[in-house]
Design a protein around this motif. Structure first.
Motif, PDB file in Angstrom:
ATOM      1  N   LEU A 322       0.802  -1.230   0.000  1.00 14.63           N
ATOM      2  CA  LEU A 322       0.000   0.000   0.000  1.00 14.63           C
ATOM      3  C   LEU A 322       0.833   1.277   0.000  1.00 14.63           C
ATOM      4  CD1 LEU A 322      -2.902  -1.078   2.343  1.00 14.63           C
ATOM      5  CD2 LEU A 322      -2.932  -0.871  -0.147  1.00 14.63           C
ATOM      6  N   SER A 323       1.963   1.277   0.708  1.00 13.76           N
ATOM      7  CA  SER A 323       2.784   2.489   0.731  1.00 13.76           C
ATOM      8  C   SER A 323       3.255   2.824  -0.684  1.00 13.76           C
ATOM      9  CB  SER A 323       3.976   2.295   1.667  1.00 13.76           C
ATOM     10  OG  SER A 323       4.703   1.160   1.274  1.00 13.76           O
ATOM     11  N   MET A 324       3.562   1.799  -1.457  1.00 18.78           N
ATOM     12  CA  MET A 324       4.030   2.017  -2.824  1.00 18.78           C
ATOM     13  C   MET A 324       2.878   2.412  -3.751  1.00 18.78           C
ATOM     14  SD  MET A 324       7.225   1.788  -2.733  1.00 18.78           S
ATOM     15  CE  MET A 324       7.691   1.750  -4.466  1.00 18.78           C
ATOM     16  N   VAL A 325       1.716   1.799  -3.559  1.00 21.74           N
ATOM     17  CA  VAL A 325       0.545   2.155  -4.372  1.00 21.74           C
ATOM     18  C   VAL A 325       0.235   3.638  -4.144  1.00 21.74           C
ATOM     19  CG1 VAL A 325      -1.931   1.749  -4.746  1.00 21.74           C
ATOM     20  CG2 VAL A 325      -0.406  -0.190  -4.302  1.00 21.74           C
ATOM     21  N   ALA A 326       0.275   4.025  -2.862  1.00 20.82           N
ATOM     22  CA  ALA A 326      -0.028   5.420  -2.523  1.00 20.82           C
ATOM     23  C   ALA A 326       0.998   6.363  -3.144  1.00 20.82           C
ATOM     24  CB  ALA A 326      -0.042   5.576  -1.004  1.00 20.82           C
ATOM     25  N   GLU A 332      -2.484   9.497  -0.213  1.00 16.66           N
ATOM     26  CA  GLU A 332      -2.035   9.210   1.148  1.00 16.66           C
ATOM     27  C   GLU A 332      -2.377   7.776   1.491  1.00 16.66           C
ATOM     28  OE1 GLU A 332      -2.867  11.819   4.430  1.00 16.66           O
ATOM     29  OE2 GLU A 332      -2.724  13.508   3.028  1.00 16.66           O
ATOM     30  N   VAL A 333      -1.456   7.143   2.207  1.00 18.08           N
ATOM     31  CA  VAL A 333      -1.667   5.739   2.539  1.00 18.08           C
ATOM     32  C   VAL A 333      -2.762   5.624   3.610  1.00 18.08           C
ATOM     33  CG1 VAL A 333       0.090   5.528   4.350  1.00 18.08           C
ATOM     34  CG2 VAL A 333      -0.373   3.586   2.859  1.00 18.08           C
ATOM     35  N   ARG A 334      -3.505   4.543   3.571  1.00 15.49           N
ATOM     36  CA  ARG A 334      -4.543   4.295   4.577  1.00 15.49           C
ATOM     37  C   ARG A 334      -4.276   2.946   5.227  1.00 15.49           C
ATOM     38  NH1 ARG A 334      -4.976   8.766   4.558  1.00 15.49           N
ATOM     39  NH2 ARG A 334      -6.659  10.135   3.902  1.00 15.49           N
ATOM     40  N   LYS A 335      -4.884   2.726   6.389  1.00 16.35           N
ATOM     41  CA  LYS A 335      -4.639   1.475   7.116  1.00 16.35           C
ATOM     42  C   LYS A 335      -5.044   0.276   6.253  1.00 16.35           C
ATOM     43  CE  LYS A 335      -4.375   2.568  11.914  1.00 16.35           C
ATOM     44  NZ  LYS A 335      -5.097   3.735  12.406  1.00 16.35           N
TER      45      LYS A 335
END
Ligand code: SAM
Length: 377
Positions: A322-326, A332-335
């Motif tokens: 997710l950090s990379m997708v964001a 912004e990254v989400r939980k």
């Protein structure tokens, strides 16, 4: 030496500033690996087990103390390790130990046998003798793989550790080509592709014996890979195993990945060959979890946490970090739990993954994951 406790075992280990300086190797971090292996042996109930690269003997001694196994062999090529294994057997078991020419046998309700040989030589002398063979080497298990496939019974089990994650994850590409005959992928998916390259290599070595396997459980943790396999007898099983090989295509710019289930890649830029089959058997993982609740383990809380995550994990190749997708989509990254929920609301299957705390597995495509993340901004 100093005495340490791990599980039900008391073990003499060398005193050393750094673990790699010690004359005999003992890594307390690997207690987690040994805990899970103890659970595996409690579930699989092998009669004869081999700890082919044993160092202090801690693994084999724990198998003897904490599982129903009847005969445990502990082997190490290092004479100091052999002597220490003998001491550690005496420390944990009463009874006469007969030591003769690099072999020590303790007779009782359990037979404990320690040997001081090259692991490959020992395994070739014990053709199809063991129900369970454990390879826990420094670095890559590949130099020992072929002999282990002959030392284990045709319906037996294998436990394989690989600590050469730098190789399998593409930091040392040539070493991966040379040792695993596979092209590694770097970047966010490297831990899962590394694990799958390791299993893929076993799939390509085993077929010539007219054997195949099912993966009971394979995981990545603390910079190592561990795989439990159940061997399956017959040419057809060998074919079915090879049929689960394939390749991954990955675009570093967009983060889009694609898997191709084929013996040869259809186009340029493929990573692999690697295993595209299962990473777990649900019943086996459930049984491990049940045993973990009952057992006295060195790292019980961590083991339960890991198994809880694995139980809920979707068993499909690869995941979205997710950090990379964001980052790639300037969002912004989400939980991860929020994303999983949102994907499920849209009718997709989705779960967390034990491989990365910020990764999610899903049958949704990248664009769906990006949409979901965007909707949560
Ligand atoms: N299994 C142990 C544990 O759980 O603590 C750790 C084993 S340590 C990572 C690897 C061991 O393999 C070392 O003790 C080393 O002496 C031994 N070894 C290396 N090459 C070997 C060979 N060809 N045959 C047998 N043992 C070998």
């Amino acid at each position: 030496f100093k005495e340490v406790r791990e599980g039900k075992a008391k073990i003499l280990v060398p005193k050393a500033e750094r673990i790699y300086d010690a004359p005999v190797f003992y890594n307390p971090v690997m207690a987690f690996n040994r805990d899970l292996s103890v659970l595996a042996l409690r579930v699989l109930e092998p009669k004869e087990a081999l700890d082919a690269l044993s160092a202090t003997g801690v693994r084999g001694i724990r198998y003897a103390l904490e599982t129903p196994v009847r005969e445990v062999w502990m082997n190490d090529i290092n004479p100091e390790a052999f002597n220490l294994i003998v001491e550690n057997i005496k420390l944990n078991f009463d009874g006469a130990l007969e030591v003769k020419e690099k072999k020590a046998i303790l007779e009782g309700d359990k037979r404990l046998i320690s040997t001081n040989k090259d692991a490959n030589l020992l395994m070739d002398e014990a053709f199809r003798y063991f129900d369970f063979v454990d390879l826990d080497p420094f670095g890559s298990p590949m130099p020992f793989l072929d002999a282990s496939l002959r030392a284990v019974k045709r319906k037996g089990f294998l436990g394989i550790t690989a600590t050469d994650t730098g190789v399998l994850c593409g930091a040392y590409k040539n070493a991966c080509l040379r040792k695993y005959n596979a092209r590694p992928l770097r970047g966010e998916l490297c831990h899962e592709t590394g694990l799958r390259i390791l299993i893929g290599a076993v799939a390509r070595y085993i077929g010539k014996y007219d054997l195949g396997f099912r993966v009971l459980f394979a995981y990545y943790k603390d910079h190592y890979f561990r795989v439990f396999l159940k061997l399956e007898d017959g040419a057809k099983k060998g074919d079915e195993t090879v049929e689960k090989l394939g390749y991954v295509y990955f675009d570093q710019k967009t983060g889009k990945f694609e898997v191709e289930n084929a013996f040869l890649p259809s186009r340029k830029g493929a990573y692999g060959p690697l295993w595209l089959g299962e990473l777990k058997d649900e019943k086996f993982v459930e049984a491990l979890y049940n045993e973990a609740q009952k057992a006295e383990l060195a790292k019980k809380r961590k083991v339960l946490e890991c198994l809880e995550r694995v139980r809920g994990e979707l068993d499909v190749p690869l995941f979205y970090e997710l950090s990379m997708v964001a980052k790639r989509n300037k969002l912004e990254v989400r939980k991860p739990d929020l994303i999983v929920e949102a994907l499920e609301e849209r009718g997709f299957l989705a779960s967390r993954t034990h491989i990365s705390p910020t990764g999610i597995k899903t049958n949704a495509g990248l664009s769906d994951v990006v949409d979901v993340l965007r909707s949560l901004q």
